[in-house]
Design an enzyme around this catalytic site. Structure first.
Site, PDB file in Angstrom:
ATOM      1  CE  LYS A 164     -41.245 -15.385 -21.149  1.00 44.73           C
ATOM      2  NZ  LYS A 164     -40.339 -16.362 -21.680  1.00 44.73           N
TER       3      LYS A 164
ATOM      4  CB  CYS B 272     -43.697 -18.860 -24.891  1.00 45.22           C
ATOM      5  SG  CYS B 272     -43.182 -19.819 -23.451  1.00 45.22           S
TER       6      CYS B 272
END
Ligand SMILES: NC(=O)c1ccc[n+]([C@@H]2O[C@H](COP(=O)([O-])OP(=O)(O)OC[C@H]3O[C@@H](n4cnc5c(N)ncnc54)[C@H](O)[C@@H]3O)[C@@H](O)[C@H]2O)c1
Length: 431
Positions: free
Chosen positions: A205, A259
């Protein structure tokens, strides 16, 4: 397992809420648990705070079906707990306190055979160093439960579609854990579900977002170099991208959201000595708001009362999210230099600064218009119609979004970040 589980989703934000709704509509009995009473109240009042329409529709449907219920306390008796809590950074260091406290809360109600999934984005090693110790501290034998990390990879703006269709990475702590988690995801997603160990899932991720940060930094570097060369970087990148193995992203005023600008720190913090490329990319992207301000200063003197109208507070096009938005930084830097700023954004919510009520309010008397975000709504702005409101017709487009020729024809000076400059900065050709 499969359909018909009792599931608790911990944290009902951008990720947890649609995930909870999706699982409820797939037939699970889902309790959505959040520590923030405002979130629960807003949901009980019809979820008007959820701006992404397909998400709101999904949530309203799930709540009406009664398969999704809300709770301000963590429910005992769920078979699966799915953590979707924030993982911010403080001074570029990961803040895992939310993961820690949510894990501790789950540990207090966890029974042997239950499944604990962490969907939050975490630095590699967090499952072993934070989540498992929180269980042990509460007297839970981690071997008696299934533990998995299934990082969420949806993009704001297309959350419902991507929740359903994206491929998943499911990392299990021990053999069998990933399979248990896979069965839950298979009940509501159609994408491939790839299983691995927790550390690999954690890394996957974070490297995805870091890859994008580095790619954007490269585009930004090309934009600045192209300005010096007198070349349009956007044209050059588009042409390079015709090559079957090249895919350069677009330059812009910086990288926002919680993010892409955050996750690279999860890697560089793990080992600063072997992550030079990652750190350099971060620095290049963090510098972009300064570049934008520098261009503004080149065009408009910072005399008292100079007004800069900024179009876009969100961190990217057509989303309401303003977290880590480059606009915040640009506004701050302009104010430090004595400019007055007004920000207009018809999409954004919860901006840290003040938002103008209308486009007209934002541009009235302005010495420059700075486009920061390519919202669809901005494409409809008529340069001729707003011209009489402006003190000066100057457009600074940091996304190469507005049709420069049309604005120039309406009498505007147009500067496009990474665009072809009439006055390339260096490079005198030897004759
Ligand atoms: N937003 C995105 O686009 C996105 C995409 C992929 C991954 N992620 C990751 O998903 C995670 C969640 O992000 P988000 O955007 O949904 O965050 P968010 O801030 O929108 O929502 C988090 C929610 O968790 C609640 N919360 C905090 N501590 C809690 C606790 N101990 N118990 C119960 N609830 C608690 C908060 O009140 C909040 O409502 C983060 O790790 C993020 O990096 C986000």
């Amino acid at each position: 397992m499969g359909s018909g589980m009792n599931v608790c989703v911990v944290g009902l934000g951008y990720i947890g809420l649609p995930t909870a709704a999706m699982m409820a509509l797939a037939g699970h009995d889902v309790v959505g648990y959040d520590v923030d009473p405002r979130v629960l109240r807003a949901l009980a009042d019809g979820a008007a705070h959820v701006k992404e329409k397909p998400v709101r529709a999904l949530v309203v449907k799930a709540l009406r079906s009664k398969k999704l219920t809300l709770s301000s306390e963590i429910p005992a008796g769920s078979q699966a707990y799915v953590l979707c809590v924030p993982t911010p950074t403080i001074d570029h260091k990961p803040d895992l306190s939310f993961v820690q406290s949510a894990s501790a809360a789950v540990a207090a109600v966890l029974n042997p055979g239950d499944l604990l999934i962490v969907e939050s984005t975490v630095p590699p090693g967090t499952m072993d160093r934070v989540v498992v110790p929180a269980l042990r501290a509460a007297g839970v034998d981690p071997d008696s439960v299934a533990i998995a990390h299934c990082p969420e990879r949806v993009i704001p703006g297309a959350i419902v579609k991507e929740l359903r269709e994206n491929a998943r990475v499911v990392g299990g702590r021990k053999p069998g854990d990933a399979e248990q988690a896979r069965a839950l995801y298979a009940s509501f997603t159609s994408g491939a579900i790839n299983t691995t160990d927790t550390m690999t899932a954690e890394l996957v991720k974070v490297i995805e977002n870091t890859y994008r940060d580095i790619n954007i930094a490269f585009a930004n570097e090309l934009a600045l170099l192209s300005e010096e060369l007198g070349v349009d970087a956007h044209e050059a990148i588009a042409l390079a991208n015709q090559h079957p193995r090249v895919n350069i992203l677009s330059p812009g005023p910086g990288v926002g959201g919680h993010c892409i600008p955050v996750d690279p720190h999860f890697l560089s913090n793990a080992n600063p000595f072997v992550t030079e490329l990652i750190q350099t990319a971060r620095r290049i992207n963090e510098r972009m708001p300064h570049v934008v301000v520098r261009r503004i200063v080149e065009h408009v003197a910072a005399r008292d009362g100079a007004i800069v109208a900024i179009l876009g507070a969100a961190y990217k096009a057509n989303v309401d999210d303003t977290r880590e938005s480059p606009t915040e930084r640009v506004e701050e830097l302009l104010r430090e230099r004595g400019y007055l700023t007004r920000v207009y954004d018809p999409v954004a919510e919860r901006y840290r600064g003040e938002l103008a009520a209308s486009l007209e309010d934002a541009v009235r008397g302005a010495d420059a218009l700075v486009l920061m975000v390519g919202h669809d709504a901005f494409a409809a702005i008529d340069p001729v119609a707003i011209a009489p409101l402006l003190r000066r017709r100057l457009l600074i487009d940091t996304r190469a979004f507005l049709p420069a020729a049309r604005w120039a024809a309406a009498g505007y000076d147009v500067y496009t970040l990474g665009g072809k400059r009439r006055d390339p900065l260096h490079f005198v050709t030897a004759s």
